[in-house]
Design an enzyme around this catalytic site. Structure first.
Site, PDB file in Angstrom:
ATOM      1  N   LYS A  32       0.853  -1.187   0.000  1.00 42.63           N
ATOM      2  CA  LYS A  32       0.000   0.000   0.000  1.00 42.63           C
ATOM      3  C   LYS A  32       0.886   1.233   0.000  1.00 42.63           C
ATOM      4  O   LYS A  32       2.031   1.199   0.458  1.00 42.63           O
ATOM      5  CB  LYS A  32      -0.912   0.019   1.236  1.00 42.63           C
ATOM      6  CG  LYS A  32      -2.177   0.840   1.047  1.00 42.63           C
ATOM      7  CD  LYS A  32      -3.196   0.130   0.163  1.00 42.63           C
ATOM      8  CE  LYS A  32      -4.483   0.933   0.024  1.00 42.63           C
ATOM      9  NZ  LYS A  32      -5.505   0.195  -0.724  1.00 42.63           N
ATOM     10  N   ASP A  55      -6.980   4.540  -4.820  1.00 39.92           N
ATOM     11  CA  ASP A  55      -7.651   4.396  -3.524  1.00 39.92           C
ATOM     12  C   ASP A  55      -8.317   5.742  -3.275  1.00 39.92           C
ATOM     13  O   ASP A  55      -8.555   6.506  -4.220  1.00 39.92           O
ATOM     14  CB  ASP A  55      -6.628   4.031  -2.425  1.00 39.92           C
ATOM     15  CG  ASP A  55      -7.288   3.543  -1.133  1.00 39.92           C
ATOM     16  OD1 ASP A  55      -7.580   2.350  -1.047  1.00 39.92           O
ATOM     17  OD2 ASP A  55      -7.528   4.365  -0.220  1.00 39.92           O
TER      18      ASP A  55
END
Length: 488
Positions: free
Chosen positions: A169, A209
């Site tokens: 991430k 995201d």
């Protein structure tokens, strides 16, 4: 083995000592239990060992509350598995430490000619089952703790998809809201100037995201291509014209609903007519709402940071598309929503709405359902919660749902549709092909069915909840790979 440290508990020296002692305690117990065939049959104090690992992680990163919350939620749910298969203890502590953490400054120039600076992150958590895979989040709330929790969750989510993808991430505390297109472009170019050194189509493949949509992916990819002089599938979420996949924008929202269909089918029920509370108004919420309406459900709410919209008779598709226009084109607030039938309620979460409901879909951000919200949802008649966002339900709320008989479709299972189609985008890029909408949609439905089946089977085998079953199923795939690959 017992350890007790009472003095100087808040000092760095004591924290370091506690970590060393706890690590020694875990190692000693594992050696005793797993060292020989004779001792392997001895009773294993699973709870003590798991608690020691959690305490070890807490000692290393005492201020990373989001990461610690994610670690505790997963590790505590693994106790039934670890009691049956103690060999997995050998990877437990390693899996709580990223393989690599990258933090860097991102200087950029605003439209007034002033140099600004933000902090960028990429946490490459686990490559045990494939290249690192996970999105980039652009939001003021981003910290190392937030990125680590998201990367940790991503490891198990990606494992559940059945596709060969590791967990990672990234992101930044830059806020694209209120910025011009040129400012966003200059920021993305500066961000990628550092990030490109650490990613690649078989190494680490980021995606979008919160705060990173098609515009941002385009600017990031353009800068990567300029720096590396190659056209490759290093980012997913690309536009169809330059290597994207059908259904990638819709995938997380659609997949969340498809997972819900599997839950309901297992109960001989259907989604038609179900009254649904949807939080958020970004990509996940938009397409979850769209798919719910296509399947005959009633969508009562959508929300953003300013408040929520309540449509007493349910949103129409046209009204959901109005929300899409506000958020994706105008980049405005739901305060701008126009309707003769609905109303905007400022400053509140949509869980406060005064109406009965059957299903809640938290699709906004982490910890948006707290204990008080869970109590309200249960009182409204909610029997199923489908987590479209990452870790949107806090620990106390989860306990209340479990006690009240509410089924929780955990994020690492219910919202895995996005990364699943990212994996399919990677496959299409590698094969230099483009699959049709119907092909990708069918594959997404199959993947969500398989995720539900794996989670439900694990829940049944170990007599745990569906959410805990998802943790077990995802963890076991990663743990097997780590054991096979040795001490790395």
């Amino acid at each position: 083995i017992s350890i007790s440290i009472h003095s100087c508990a808040d000092t760095l020296i004591c924290r370091g000592l506690r970590v060393l002692l706890l690590r020694a305690a875990v190692g000693a117990q594992l050696h005793l239990v797993m060292g020989t065939a004779a001792t392997r049959t001895n009773k294993l104090d699973v709870s003590a060992l798991v608690d020691n690992v959690i305490e070890n992680v807490r000692g290393r990163d005492p201020d990373q509350k989001e990461f610690l919350q994610a670690v505790e939620e997963v590790l505590l749910s693994l106790k039934p598995l670890l009691a049956k298969r103690p060999e997995y203890f050998a990877v437990l502590e390693r899996l709580c430490e990223p393989e690599r953490q990258i933090m860097f400054r991102v200087p950029w120039m605003d439209d007034e000619g002033t140099i600004r600076m933000n902090r960028g992150y990429r946490v490459q958590f686990s490559s045990a089952i494939g290249p690192y895979k996970g999105g980039l989040r652009f939001h003021p709330s981003v910290t190392l703790s937030v990125i680590k929790f998201l990367g940790f969750e991503q490891c198990f989510k990606n494992a559940l998809t059945t596709l060969p993808m590791g967990g990672g991430k990234g992101g930044t505390d830059f806020n694209p809201k209120g910025k011009s297109d040129n400012e966003v472009m200059r920021f993305c170019q500066s961000f990628m100037t550092e990030l490109h050194k650490h990613i690649g189509s078989t190494t680490d493949v980021p995606a979008g995201d919160i705060g990173v949509g098609g515009r941002e992916i385009g600017y990031l990819y353009g800068q990567y291509k300029r720096l590396e002089n190659e056209f490759t599938g290093v980012l997913t979420g690309k536009a169809m014209e330059w290597g994207g996949s059908n259904i990638r924008p819709e995938a997380t929202g659609y997949g969340c609903v498809y997972f819900g269909l599997e839950v309901l089918k297992d109960q001989s029920d259907s989604i038609e007519g179900k009254r649904c509370l949807v939080s958020g108004s970004g990509n996940v919420a938009q397409y979850a709402a769209e798919k719910l309406l296509q399947l005959g459900a009633v969508v009562l709410t959508m929300s953003d940071s300013n408040g929520y919209i309540y449509e007493p008779e349910g949103f129409t598709l046209e009204q959901v598309h109005q929300v899409m226009h506000i958020k994706n084109v105008v980049r405005g607030s739901l305060k701008d929503y126009k309707s003769s039938t609905g109303k905007f309620v400022a400053g509140q979460r949509c869980w406060n709405v005064d109406t009965k409901a059957d299903i809640a879909l938290p699709c906004a951000t982490q910890n948006e359902i707290e204990y008080e919200d869970a109590v309200k949802l249960v009182s409204k008649g909610v029997k199923l919660v489908l987590e479209g966002a990452n870790m949107p339900t806090d620990a106390e709320a989860i306990r209340h749902f479990n006690k009240s008989g509410v089924i929780l479709g955990a994020a690492k299972a219910a919202n895995a549709g996005g990364v699943a189609v990212s994996g399919l985008e990677m496959a299409q890029n590698a094969g230099m092909v483009t699959w049709s909408f119907e092909q990708v949609n069918d594959r997404l439905k199959t993947i969500m069915h398989d995720i539900y089946t794996a989670s439900a089977d694990a829940a049944k085998e170990f007599n745990v909840t569906l959410a805990e079953g998802a943790n077990i199923a995802g963890f076991e795939k990663v743990a097997k790979a780590m054991l096979a690959q040795g001490c790395v």
